[in-house]
Design an enzyme around this catalytic site. Sequence first.
Site, short mmCIF file in Angstrom:
data_model
loop_
_atom_site.label_atom_id
_atom_site.label_comp_id
_atom_site.label_asym_id
_atom_site.label_seq_id
_atom_site.Cartn_x
_atom_site.Cartn_y
_atom_site.Cartn_z
N TYR A 104 0.84 -1.20 0.00
CA TYR A 104 0.00 0.00 0.00
C TYR A 104 0.87 1.25 0.00
O TYR A 104 1.97 1.25 0.56
CB TYR A 104 -0.89 0.04 1.25
CG TYR A 104 -1.98 -1.00 1.27
CD1 TYR A 104 -3.22 -0.74 0.70
CD2 TYR A 104 -1.78 -2.24 1.87
CE1 TYR A 104 -4.23 -1.68 0.72
CE2 TYR A 104 -2.78 -3.19 1.90
CZ TYR A 104 -4.01 -2.91 1.33
OH TYR A 104 -4.99 -3.84 1.36
N ARG A 153 -2.46 -12.41 2.96
CA ARG A 153 -3.75 -11.95 2.48
C ARG A 153 -3.88 -12.24 0.99
O ARG A 153 -2.95 -11.99 0.22
CB ARG A 153 -3.92 -10.43 2.67
CG ARG A 153 -3.98 -9.90 4.08
CD ARG A 153 -5.09 -10.44 4.95
NE ARG A 153 -6.34 -10.83 4.33
CZ ARG A 153 -7.34 -10.01 4.00
NH1 ARG A 153 -7.24 -8.71 4.22
NH2 ARG A 153 -8.45 -10.47 3.47
#
Length: 238
Positions: A104, A153
Site C-alpha cells: 500500500y 492476504r
Amino acid sequence: MNEFIPRDRDQHPPAVTPIYKTSVLRGPHRPLISLQNSLSEVTGPVFGHGDIGPLDNDLILNYAKTGQPIGERIIMHGRVLDGSGRPVPGVLVEFWQANAGGRYRHRNDTYVAPIDPNFGGCGRTITDAEGRYAFRTVKPGPYPYRNRGNDWRPAHIHFSVFGTGFAQRLITQNYFEGDPLIARDSILGTIPDQAARERLVAKLDLDAAVPLDTLAYRWDIVLRGSRSTLFENKLEGN
C-alpha cells in the site's frame, strides 16, 4: 421502522474471532449500543456527479507521473443493489488497494515490495441510474501479515459505499476468482457460511474485457437481504 436489521449469526463472523488475532484487540467485548442518528447525519452529505473528477475511477492514470503502473490491468465493475435486487443509483463508491507487488502507499506499510511511483491505489465513482459502477486498475498482489507464522492476504480491493448521510457508510472488500490464498485466509475464515464467503469473490468477466488490453471482473454489492454482501463495519446489522 428499525434502524438496523439484526445480523444473521449463521453468516456474519463474530466480532471477536481468535483465528484473526487483531480482532481480539479491536473487537468489542461488551454488547453494542445503538445510538440515535442526528438530523445532519441522516440528511447529508449529498453527492453529485460534479464532485467526481474525470480520472477518479481510473487508477492506471490518476496517479501516473512518468508512465503507467506495473501489473495486470483489470476492469472492476458491477452493480449496487438493494435486498430486492433493484439498482441503487447515486451511491458514492470509494476503493483502495495495494499495488501489484502487494504494498500500500501508506507510511505504516513496511512490506519489502517496492512502491510503484505511478500508482496511488485509490479512487472513487458514483453509481449510475442502473446502479452500475466501474473502474480501471491493476490487480493487487498478495502480502504477508503478522497473524500466524506465515499468513498471507489474498489479492483484494477495499470498498466504501456511501448513501446520502454520514451514518450511511458500509465498508467491505472483494477477492478474485481462482486465488488459492482465499481458502487459507484467516480473515475470510472468520465467516462461518461458505455461500457468504463466495459472495465476496469477483468473477472473471471476459465479456467486459478489452481484447489485447485489459481483463475484467464483475462483483455486485448487495446492501440487504439474504444475499447481502458482508460489511466489516456494520457488526450490529446491515
